[in-house]
Design a protein around this motif. Structure first.
Motif, PDB file in Angstrom:
ATOM      1  N   LEU A  63     -19.435  -2.711   2.964  1.00 24.43           N
ATOM      2  CA  LEU A  63     -19.549  -3.959   2.217  1.00 24.43           C
ATOM      3  C   LEU A  63     -19.041  -5.118   3.063  1.00 24.43           C
ATOM      4  O   LEU A  63     -18.053  -4.986   3.791  1.00 24.43           O
ATOM      5  N   GLY A  64     -19.699  -6.249   2.966  1.00 25.94           N
ATOM      6  CA  GLY A  64     -19.215  -7.460   3.606  1.00 25.94           C
ATOM      7  C   GLY A  64     -18.271  -8.188   2.672  1.00 25.94           C
ATOM      8  O   GLY A  64     -18.469  -8.192   1.456  1.00 25.94           O
ATOM      9  N   VAL A  65     -17.231  -8.811   3.215  1.00 29.00           N
ATOM     10  CA  VAL A  65     -16.232  -9.460   2.375  1.00 29.00           C
ATOM     11  C   VAL A  65     -16.849 -10.574   1.531  1.00 29.00           C
ATOM     12  O   VAL A  65     -16.369 -10.883   0.428  1.00 29.00           O
ATOM     13  N   GLU A  66     -17.950 -11.155   2.013  1.00 31.10           N
ATOM     14  CA  GLU A  66     -18.609 -12.230   1.262  1.00 31.10           C
ATOM     15  C   GLU A  66     -19.272 -11.717  -0.014  1.00 31.10           C
ATOM     16  O   GLU A  66     -19.643 -12.506  -0.895  1.00 31.10           O
ATOM     17  N   GLN A  67     -19.412 -10.394  -0.161  1.00 36.22           N
ATOM     18  CA  GLN A  67     -20.022  -9.816  -1.358  1.00 36.22           C
ATOM     19  C   GLN A  67     -19.019  -9.633  -2.500  1.00 36.22           C
ATOM     20  O   GLN A  67     -19.384  -9.216  -3.593  1.00 36.22           O
ATOM     21  N   LEU A  68     -17.773  -9.968  -2.245  1.00 35.13           N
ATOM     22  CA  LEU A  68     -16.731  -9.847  -3.264  1.00 35.13           C
ATOM     23  C   LEU A  68     -16.968 -10.853  -4.389  1.00 35.13           C
ATOM     24  O   LEU A  68     -17.349 -11.995  -4.151  1.00 35.13           O
ATOM     25  N   SER A  69     -16.740 -10.415  -5.645  1.00 33.56           N
ATOM     26  CA  SER A  69     -16.913 -11.300  -6.801  1.00 33.56           C
ATOM     27  C   SER A  69     -15.601 -11.922  -7.259  1.00 33.56           C
ATOM     28  O   SER A  69     -15.565 -13.076  -7.684  1.00 33.56           O
ATOM     29  N   SER A  70     -14.514 -11.143  -7.224  1.00 31.02           N
ATOM     30  CA  SER A  70     -13.220 -11.653  -7.672  1.00 31.02           C
ATOM     31  C   SER A  70     -12.103 -10.803  -7.093  1.00 31.02           C
ATOM     32  O   SER A  70     -12.335  -9.723  -6.536  1.00 31.02           O
ATOM     33  N   ILE A  71     -10.880 -11.300  -7.252  1.00 27.47           N
ATOM     34  CA  ILE A  71      -9.697 -10.660  -6.690  1.00 27.47           C
ATOM     35  C   ILE A  71      -8.663 -10.502  -7.791  1.00 27.47           C
ATOM     36  O   ILE A  71      -8.424 -11.429  -8.567  1.00 27.47           O
ATOM     37  N   MET A  72      -8.053  -9.321  -7.874  1.00 29.76           N
ATOM     38  CA  MET A  72      -6.963  -9.083  -8.816  1.00 29.76           C
ATOM     39  C   MET A  72      -5.696  -8.791  -8.025  1.00 29.76           C
ATOM     40  O   MET A  72      -5.727  -8.041  -7.046  1.00 29.76           O
ATOM     41  N   VAL A  73      -4.583  -9.369  -8.456  1.00 31.68           N
ATOM     42  CA  VAL A  73      -3.323  -9.162  -7.744  1.00 31.68           C
ATOM     43  C   VAL A  73      -2.217  -8.857  -8.743  1.00 31.68           C
ATOM     44  O   VAL A  73      -2.139  -9.460  -9.812  1.00 31.68           O
ATOM     45  N   GLY A  74      -1.380  -7.884  -8.395  1.00 30.70           N
ATOM     46  CA  GLY A  74      -0.229  -7.550  -9.222  1.00 30.70           C
ATOM     47  C   GLY A  74       0.833  -8.629  -9.101  1.00 30.70           C
ATOM     48  O   GLY A  74       1.285  -8.952  -8.002  1.00 30.70           O
ATOM     49  N   ALA A  75       1.235  -9.193 -10.246  1.00 31.58           N
ATOM     50  CA  ALA A  75       2.159 -10.327 -10.250  1.00 31.58           C
ATOM     51  C   ALA A  75       3.621  -9.911 -10.294  1.00 31.58           C
ATOM     52  O   ALA A  75       4.502 -10.751 -10.393  1.00 31.58           O
ATOM     53  N   GLY A  76       3.886  -8.596 -10.234  1.00 30.71           N
ATOM     54  CA  GLY A  76       5.256  -8.146 -10.341  1.00 30.71           C
ATOM     55  C   GLY A  76       5.621  -7.890 -11.794  1.00 30.71           C
ATOM     56  O   GLY A  76       4.734  -7.756 -12.644  1.00 30.71           O
ATOM     57  N   PRO A  77       6.923  -7.833 -12.071  1.00 27.48           N
ATOM     58  CA  PRO A  77       8.039  -8.070 -11.158  1.00 27.48           C
ATOM     59  C   PRO A  77       8.173  -6.962 -10.117  1.00 27.48           C
ATOM     60  O   PRO A  77       7.645  -5.874 -10.298  1.00 27.48           O
ATOM     61  N   GLY A  78       8.895  -7.300  -9.045  1.00 28.84           N
ATOM     62  CA  GLY A  78       9.067  -6.334  -7.976  1.00 28.84           C
ATOM     63  C   GLY A  78       9.703  -6.976  -6.765  1.00 28.84           C
ATOM     64  O   GLY A  78      10.357  -8.017  -6.859  1.00 28.84           O
ATOM     65  N   SER A  79       9.492  -6.347  -5.626  1.00 27.49           N
ATOM     66  CA  SER A  79      10.053  -6.804  -4.362  1.00 27.49           C
ATOM     67  C   SER A  79       9.660  -8.249  -4.073  1.00 27.49           C
ATOM     68  O   SER A  79       8.481  -8.595  -4.082  1.00 27.49           O
ATOM     69  N   PHE A  80      10.647  -9.109  -3.799  1.00 27.69           N
ATOM     70  CA  PHE A  80      10.362 -10.517  -3.525  1.00 27.69           C
ATOM     71  C   PHE A  80       9.438 -10.661  -2.318  1.00 27.69           C
ATOM     72  O   PHE A  80       8.418 -11.350  -2.367  1.00 27.69           O
ATOM     73  N   THR A  81       9.814  -9.995  -1.224  1.00 25.53           N
ATOM     74  CA  THR A  81       9.016 -10.096  -0.003  1.00 25.53           C
ATOM     75  C   THR A  81       7.627  -9.516  -0.215  1.00 25.53           C
ATOM     76  O   THR A  81       6.622 -10.100   0.187  1.00 25.53           O
ATOM     77  N   GLY A  82       7.569  -8.359  -0.874  1.00 21.26           N
ATOM     78  CA  GLY A  82       6.281  -7.727  -1.126  1.00 21.26           C
ATOM     79  C   GLY A  82       5.358  -8.608  -1.951  1.00 21.26           C
ATOM     80  O   GLY A  82       4.172  -8.757  -1.639  1.00 21.26           O
TER      81      GLY A  82
END
Length: 253
Positions: free
Chosen positions: A61-80
């Motif tokens: 897959l090419g990165v341009e084919q991505l539709s959306s991004i999900m990210v874990g908001a924590g809580p957790g490691s500050f640096t991570g």
């Protein structure tokens, strides 16, 4: 919450494990998924982007084919969390794709759900404490919060578990503890599972209307922020110094 479709990238760096998932979604169902894990808390910065790249290559897959991004908001490691959010923001800005942020503890707990059972997710908060959140997976397949996200000692967490599930041997049959924490001995005798597939779970929960939709928000790129819970400790040295030099501005904010 927006409807997810097409190729969705999920990533989480709230624990010692870098968790990444690349899923193809059609009509609210995951049709194809690739997952990658890197278990080294000190190397999120070195391992996250190569891990993402490897999944795109695996999916051809090419990165341009991505539709959306999900990210874990924590809580957790500050640096991570800073590293994970930096990657999500960078991809969102470059590709002009939306970012959806969700609770990492909710995604961790999702791994241990069983009908009629309580699930408690916990990860290392340092200082001999846990970030934790608890849910009840009801017989109606509903996902109900019974412990809001917060910080507890091991003893306090066990007391919360006893309060919600009763005591004695029966409690061990009704409780699962999902750990993103290196030392799970503090939480015996409960059924302890290791929380790994957080990125994949972020996507699955977003597709499940009964899970916890208020945890998932399409966020303006300029305002997206991790849930540190300890916001003061998460500030940079420059931010702390600025507050000391101008305390009135901090109080006004």
């Amino acid at each position: 919450m927006t409807d997810l479709c097409g190729w969705v990238l999920g990533l989480d760096t709230s624990t010692q494990i870098s968790s990444v998932a690349l899923a193809r979604i059609d009509s609210g169902q995951i049709m194809q998924i690739h997952e990658g894990l890197a278990a080294n808390d000190e190397s999120h910065n070195e391992e996250l982007l190569p891990l993402i790249d490897s999944l795109f290559k695996k999916a051809k897959l090419g990165v341009e084919q991505l539709s959306s991004i999900m990210v874990g908001a924590g809580p957790g490691s500050f640096t991570g969390l800073r590293i994970g959010f930096g990657a999500a923001k960078g991809l969102s800005f470059a590709l002009k794709k939306p970012v959806v942020n969700g609770c990492s503890l909710t995604a961790m707990a999702w791994s241990g759900r069983r009908e009629g059972e309580c699930v408690f997710a916990c990860s290392d908060a340092r200082r001999s404490e846990y970030f934790c959140r608890g849910f009840l997976h009801s017989s109606e397949n509903e996902w109900r919060e019974i412990l809001p996200a917060g910080i507890l000692s091991a003893d306090a967490l066990k007391e919360v578990i006893r309060t919600n599930t009763g005591s004695g041997t029966g409690a061990t049959k009704r409780v699962a503890v999902i750990c993103g924490h290196p030392d799970r001995g503090d939480l015996e005798p409960y059924r302890c599972l290791e929380g790994k597939a957080i990125a994949q779970n972020l996507i699955e929960i977003a597709l499940n209307q009964k899970a916890s939709p208020t945890d998932y928000n399409v966020t303006q790129l300029s305002s997206i922020q991790p849930n540190y819970i300890r916001p003061v400790a998460a500030k940079t040295i420059r931010e702390r110094l600025a507050e000391r030099l101008n305390p009135q501005a901090d109080q006004a904010g």
